[in-house]
Structures are given as C-alpha cells and as structure tokens.
Design an enzyme around this catalytic site. Sequence first.
Site, mmCIF file in Angstrom:
data_model
loop_
_atom_site.group_PDB
_atom_site.id
_atom_site.type_symbol
_atom_site.label_atom_id
_atom_site.label_comp_id
_atom_site.label_asym_id
_atom_site.label_seq_id
_atom_site.Cartn_x
_atom_site.Cartn_y
_atom_site.Cartn_z
ATOM 1 N N PHE A 81 -7.599 -114.144 9.298
ATOM 2 C CA PHE A 81 -8.663 -114.421 8.328
ATOM 3 C C PHE A 81 -9.972 -113.765 8.739
ATOM 4 C CE2 PHE A 81 -5.869 -118.145 7.918
ATOM 5 C CZ PHE A 81 -5.803 -118.347 6.548
ATOM 6 N N ALA A 82 -10.104 -113.405 10.019
ATOM 7 C CA ALA A 82 -11.412 -112.949 10.515
ATOM 8 C C ALA A 82 -11.862 -111.708 9.760
ATOM 9 C CB ALA A 82 -11.331 -112.650 12.007
ATOM 10 N N THR A 85 -17.197 -110.814 5.025
ATOM 11 C CA THR A 85 -16.587 -111.095 3.721
ATOM 12 C C THR A 85 -17.515 -110.979 2.517
ATOM 13 O OG1 THR A 85 -17.058 -113.470 3.917
ATOM 14 C CG2 THR A 85 -14.932 -112.701 4.764
ATOM 15 N N THR A 125 -7.114 -109.133 -0.080
ATOM 16 C CA THR A 125 -7.865 -109.661 -1.232
ATOM 17 C C THR A 125 -7.498 -108.915 -2.508
ATOM 18 O OG1 THR A 125 -10.091 -109.699 -2.195
ATOM 19 C CG2 THR A 125 -9.765 -108.186 -0.383
ATOM 20 N N ASP A 126 -7.683 -109.586 -3.646
ATOM 21 C CA ASP A 126 -7.447 -108.901 -4.933
ATOM 22 C C ASP A 126 -8.474 -107.800 -5.176
ATOM 23 O OD1 ASP A 126 -9.706 -110.483 -5.509
ATOM 24 O OD2 ASP A 126 -8.881 -111.319 -7.368
ATOM 25 N N GLU A 127 -9.564 -107.800 -4.377
ATOM 26 C CA GLU A 127 -10.614 -106.803 -4.604
ATOM 27 C C GLU A 127 -10.147 -105.396 -4.232
ATOM 28 O OE1 GLU A 127 -14.568 -108.006 -3.682
ATOM 29 O OE2 GLU A 127 -14.062 -110.133 -3.823
ATOM 30 N N TYR A 149 -16.996 -103.593 1.309
ATOM 31 C CA TYR A 149 -16.145 -104.724 1.702
ATOM 32 C C TYR A 149 -14.711 -104.490 1.248
ATOM 33 C CZ TYR A 149 -13.700 -109.178 1.172
ATOM 34 O OH TYR A 149 -12.737 -110.162 1.201
ATOM 35 N N ALA A 151 -13.241 -101.816 0.294
ATOM 36 C CA ALA A 151 -12.636 -100.616 0.876
ATOM 37 C C ALA A 151 -12.190 -100.879 2.309
ATOM 38 C CB ALA A 151 -13.620 -99.452 0.821
ATOM 39 N N LYS A 153 -11.288 -103.808 3.481
ATOM 40 C CA LYS A 153 -10.110 -104.688 3.384
ATOM 41 C C LYS A 153 -8.868 -103.877 2.966
ATOM 42 C CE LYS A 153 -9.819 -108.584 3.786
ATOM 43 N NZ LYS A 153 -9.557 -109.452 4.988
ATOM 44 N N PRO A 204 -29.407 -116.986 -9.526
ATOM 45 C CA PRO A 204 -29.526 -115.543 -9.799
ATOM 46 C C PRO A 204 -28.214 -114.928 -10.289
ATOM 47 C CG PRO A 204 -29.351 -115.929 -7.423
ATOM 48 C CD PRO A 204 -29.298 -117.274 -8.075
ATOM 49 N N ASN A 248 -18.613 -115.426 -15.158
ATOM 50 C CA ASN A 248 -19.624 -116.035 -14.284
ATOM 51 C C ASN A 248 -20.559 -116.958 -15.058
ATOM 52 O OD1 ASN A 248 -18.528 -114.587 -12.172
ATOM 53 N ND2 ASN A 248 -20.011 -112.912 -12.321
ATOM 54 N N ASP A 271 -28.180 -105.992 -11.637
ATOM 55 C CA ASP A 271 -26.766 -106.049 -11.302
ATOM 56 C C ASP A 271 -26.499 -105.538 -9.888
ATOM 57 O OD1 ASP A 271 -24.158 -106.668 -11.734
ATOM 58 O OD2 ASP A 271 -23.830 -105.225 -13.350
HETATM 59 P P1 NAD Z 1 -15.915 -116.475 5.867
HETATM 60 O O1 NAD Z 1 -16.967 -115.430 5.803
HETATM 61 O O2 NAD Z 1 -16.217 -117.859 5.411
HETATM 62 O O3 NAD Z 1 -15.381 -116.612 7.374
HETATM 63 C C1 NAD Z 1 -15.085 -115.493 8.166
HETATM 64 C C2 NAD Z 1 -14.841 -115.999 9.588
HETATM 65 O O4 NAD Z 1 -14.479 -114.871 10.411
HETATM 66 C C3 NAD Z 1 -16.071 -116.643 10.226
HETATM 67 O O5 NAD Z 1 -15.707 -117.831 10.886
HETATM 68 C C4 NAD Z 1 -16.541 -115.587 11.222
HETATM 69 O O6 NAD Z 1 -17.223 -116.136 12.339
HETATM 70 C C5 NAD Z 1 -15.232 -114.939 11.609
HETATM 71 N N1 NAD Z 1 -15.400 -113.569 12.119
HETATM 72 C C6 NAD Z 1 -16.142 -112.564 11.569
HETATM 73 N N2 NAD Z 1 -16.066 -111.464 12.344
HETATM 74 C C7 NAD Z 1 -15.241 -111.772 13.390
HETATM 75 C C8 NAD Z 1 -14.775 -111.044 14.508
HETATM 76 N N3 NAD Z 1 -15.137 -109.748 14.725
HETATM 77 N N4 NAD Z 1 -13.942 -111.648 15.370
HETATM 78 C C9 NAD Z 1 -13.578 -112.950 15.187
HETATM 79 N N5 NAD Z 1 -14.015 -113.704 14.156
HETATM 80 C C10 NAD Z 1 -14.834 -113.113 13.262
HETATM 81 O O7 NAD Z 1 -14.663 -115.870 5.093
HETATM 82 P P2 NAD Z 1 -13.632 -116.534 4.052
HETATM 83 O O8 NAD Z 1 -14.227 -116.547 2.718
HETATM 84 O O9 NAD Z 1 -13.085 -117.778 4.656
HETATM 85 O O10 NAD Z 1 -12.495 -115.412 4.048
HETATM 86 C C11 NAD Z 1 -11.450 -115.426 5.016
HETATM 87 C C12 NAD Z 1 -10.524 -114.257 4.781
HETATM 88 O O11 NAD Z 1 -9.983 -114.325 3.457
HETATM 89 C C13 NAD Z 1 -11.194 -112.897 4.877
HETATM 90 O O12 NAD Z 1 -10.313 -112.011 5.504
HETATM 91 C C14 NAD Z 1 -11.425 -112.496 3.437
HETATM 92 O O13 NAD Z 1 -11.443 -111.087 3.287
HETATM 93 C C15 NAD Z 1 -10.215 -113.116 2.774
HETATM 94 N N6 NAD Z 1 -10.368 -113.459 1.357
HETATM 95 C C16 NAD Z 1 -11.420 -114.240 0.962
HETATM 96 C C17 NAD Z 1 -11.540 -114.605 -0.365
HETATM 97 C C18 NAD Z 1 -12.658 -115.493 -0.835
HETATM 98 O O14 NAD Z 1 -12.778 -115.741 -2.036
HETATM 99 N N7 NAD Z 1 -13.491 -116.036 0.034
HETATM 100 C C19 NAD Z 1 -10.591 -114.164 -1.302
HETATM 101 C C20 NAD Z 1 -9.532 -113.357 -0.856
HETATM 102 C C21 NAD Z 1 -9.430 -113.020 0.476
HETATM 103 P P1 TYD Z 2 -18.987 -113.467 -5.037
HETATM 104 O O1 TYD Z 2 -18.916 -114.932 -4.840
HETATM 105 O O2 TYD Z 2 -19.952 -112.665 -4.222
HETATM 106 O O3 TYD Z 2 -17.497 -112.926 -4.872
HETATM 107 P P2 TYD Z 2 -16.911 -111.433 -5.156
HETATM 108 O O4 TYD Z 2 -18.002 -110.504 -5.438
HETATM 109 O O5 TYD Z 2 -16.271 -111.146 -3.852
HETATM 110 O O6 TYD Z 2 -15.974 -111.605 -6.293
HETATM 111 O O7 TYD Z 2 -19.319 -113.188 -6.559
HETATM 112 C C1 TYD Z 2 -18.505 -113.676 -7.610
HETATM 113 C C2 TYD Z 2 -19.077 -113.164 -8.909
HETATM 114 O O8 TYD Z 2 -20.370 -113.731 -9.106
HETATM 115 C C3 TYD Z 2 -19.276 -111.655 -8.932
HETATM 116 O O9 TYD Z 2 -19.022 -111.160 -10.250
HETATM 117 C C4 TYD Z 2 -20.743 -111.475 -8.621
HETATM 118 C C5 TYD Z 2 -21.371 -112.716 -9.217
HETATM 119 N N1 TYD Z 2 -22.586 -113.192 -8.518
HETATM 120 C C6 TYD Z 2 -23.788 -113.389 -9.235
HETATM 121 O O10 TYD Z 2 -23.858 -113.177 -10.453
HETATM 122 N N2 TYD Z 2 -24.892 -113.802 -8.539
HETATM 123 C C7 TYD Z 2 -24.857 -114.037 -7.203
HETATM 124 O O11 TYD Z 2 -25.898 -114.403 -6.620
HETATM 125 C C8 TYD Z 2 -23.625 -113.859 -6.489
HETATM 126 C C9 TYD Z 2 -23.542 -114.100 -5.005
HETATM 127 C C10 TYD Z 2 -22.512 -113.438 -7.201
#
Ligand code: NAD
Ligand code: TYD
Length: 333
Positions: A81-82, A85, A125-127, A149, A151, A153, A204, A248, A271
């Site tokens: 997961f690290a 993000t 990620t789906d991104e 980000y 790219a 991933k 915002p 959104n 944007d």
């Molecule tokens: P987050 O930002 O909440 O947590 C990331 C964690 O990784 C933190 O605890 C941070 O301290 C740790 N970390 C960062 N760099 C590190 C390093 N070099 N070594 C060790 N630990 C490190 O992230 P999240 O939202 O929980 O996402 C977790 C994973 O899921 C990521 O890989 C992200 O790309 C993926 N993901 C997230 C989402 C989402 O919606 N949040 C969706 C799809 C995939």
């Molecule tokens: P975000 O939570 O940053 O996830 P991701 O960009 O990885 O999908 O953003 C979700 C959506 O919300 C995205 O379309 C961007 C929008 N957004 C805003 O409109 N305002 C904000 O301040 C943030 C953080 C996101």
Amino acid sequence: MTRVLVTGGAGFIGSHFVHHALEAHPDWQVTVLDKLTYAGNPANLEDLEGQARYRFLKGDIAIRRDVQAAWDGGVDLLFNFAAETHVDRSIGDPEGFIRTDVYGTYTLLEEARSRGLRAFVQISTDEVYGSVPSGVSREDATLLPSNPYSASKAAADRLAYSYHATYGLPVFITRASNNYGPRQYPEKLIPLFITNALDGQPLPLYGDGLNVRDWLYVADHCTALDTVIERGTPGEVYNVGGGNERRNIDITGRILDHLGVPRTFIRYVPDRPGHDRRYALDCGKLRALGWTPRHNFEAAIDDTIRWYAAHRDWWEPIKSGAYLEYYRTQYRL
Ligand code: NAD
Ligand code: TYD
C-alpha cells in the site's frame, strides 16, 4: 502462522486492511512497514499496540536495508500500500512519487525475488487507465495515466507484472477505484469537504464540479484483497470498483445537506491541470471469483460523515502546521 508484510499500513486503506487482516485471519502475523510521512498516522494503529500478532516497523520501502529488516523471519504475503497518493501534490512536486511509488516498489520486488514469497499484492489504482469518457475500463484496456501520481502507479503496476512474467514471482495486481471511509487524510475530496463543512470553511470544487469518480467503501476494498489472494491467479490484474459513479457536485451537495450547511459554501476554484473527467471500471473478473461490494454508497457516506463529526480529535491535529501551508498554497483561499 502466515507471515504478512503490509507496507503503508499507517495510512488510510492500509490501516483498515491491517485491522481487517487481524480480525478475519487469526492465523496471520502482521508486520507493518511504514515511513510515517505526513499521511502516515500512528493513531490509525494505536489500538493494536501490544497485540501478539502485530508489530510496527518504521522504515522506507525505497531503502533496501529497511525492507530487509522487515523481511527478517520471512514473509509469505506482501501487500504494498505504501505510496505517495495525492494527485495535487504530485502536480506540485513529482519526485517523491517516482521515488516511493516506482523505486520503492522496485526495492520490494527485488527483495521478494531474492527471498521468495507466496503472494506479492501490488495495490494499483483505476487512475492508471486515465480518463474514461464513456463505457468502463476492463483490465486489458490501454493504460493512459495523465498525472505524475497515476503515471508512477502505472509504472509500478507494470514493473510488478514484469517480475511475474520474467522471474515467475507470484504477483497479483489490484486496481481499485476511489476509496472513502473513516481515517482518510483530509486532503482528498470526501474528508476535505466533510471537515471543511464541519469547520464552516468553503468547499473548493475544481472546474465545473462534473467530474465523475466510482466510490468504493474502504471495507469492501479489504474483502476484495482477500478474494484476490484466495482465488486469484498470479500475474493477473483485478479491477476493484464500488459501482457508485457520482459527480463531485452531487457528493458535495450530499455532505452539505447532511450537515445542514448551505450551498453558498461551495467555492468553484480553477481546475486541476490534467484533471481526468471520469473513471469507471468493469469488475466482472473479480465478481466472477465471488467478490461483491457490500456497502450502499448513500448509507456508507452518511456513516463516514458521522465518523468525522464524532472524531475531531483525529483530524483537528492534522489540519494545522504544515497542512495549513499546503492548503493555502494549493487553494489560495
Ligand atoms: P495514504 O496516503 O493514506 O497512506 C500512504 C501510506 O504510505 C502512509 O502511511 C505513508 O506514511 C506510507 N508511505 C509513504 N511513502 C512511504 C515509503 N517510502 N515507505 C514506507 N511507507 C511509505 O494512502 P491510501 O489512500 O491509503 O492509499 C494506499 C494505497 O492504495 C496506495 O498505493 C494508493 O496508490 C492505492 N489506492 C488508493 C486509492 C484511494 O482512493 N485512496 C484508490 C486506489 C488505490
Ligand atoms: P481526489 O480525492 O483528489 O481523488 P482523485 O483525484 O485521486 O480521484 O479527488 C476526487 C475528485 O474530486 C477529483 O475529480 C478532483 C475533485 N476535487 C475537487 O473538486 N476539489 C478538491 O479540493 C479535491 C481534493 C478534489
């Protein structure tokens, strides 16, 4: 005992997975390796301190000796997961994303290749598919990531695959959609907007507010990972979506209505550069293995709003100091 290494376990999804893993798998011994960046929060795991099947190691996945230390005693399953993000931060400063998301994944893969393990789960990620104007992305769709980000991933996703194709490493890749739930760092849309609304601050919204994401409740993500390691095939990619496509602006409206805050708190801001219009997944491959998301979006977002309202002690300390500097630079509000 199954020895499990969870990197990034102090973050949002990782900490949910660690709790889930210890509850759902009494035979798992879980080690968390986390650098504790701004997004890593020891409070997310503090209730686990002292549990015999859990240990925490502070360390960096991009430093080989830290990874080696975490591997002491062996690893059967690794969940990576690290990562750095947040898309907006990657636009401002991509370097940390390349270092952790790409080089860090490489470091873990190298250790796994030399020491061996049963499953290496790369949390992608789906991104990585980029914007999907219509239809849904299947796992064999072209990857067209459009920000640093996504790219980085995508690079890690394909690097992990290459270790399967080249070295036979048992790699599983999951591409989840946008997660939401308790303990998400309040820079992402849902926790930022909930906590701003609770604080009487503007929300915002980027561009026209009509961008679409598919929202996955974090607990459903955890059960999907169980399904992948129990019934998935090494080398394969699995999409994990919640089946909740929402604009959104509609999410923003729901948060405001729930908290009784007027729509005048919405602030349209310039944007995000390279802002992907829409993400949408075909999850037939994972559903065919028996997984299905259990959480209804409307009920789960209401629960999530209630959680932030009841846990100011969790997010108020975060929204201070360096966070405020980031916030002012990012939004100029
Ligand atoms: P987050 O930002 O909440 O947590 C990331 C964690 O990784 C933190 O605890 C941070 O301290 C740790 N970390 C960062 N760099 C590190 C390093 N070099 N070594 C060790 N630990 C490190 O992230 P999240 O939202 O929980 O996402 C977790 C994973 O899921 C990521 O890989 C992200 O790309 C993926 N993901 C997230 C989402 C989402 O919606 N949040 C969706 C799809 C995939
Ligand atoms: P975000 O939570 O940053 O996830 P991701 O960009 O990885 O999908 O953003 C979700 C959506 O919300 C995205 O379309 C961007 C929008 N957004 C805003 O409109 N305002 C904000 O301040 C943030 C953080 C996101």
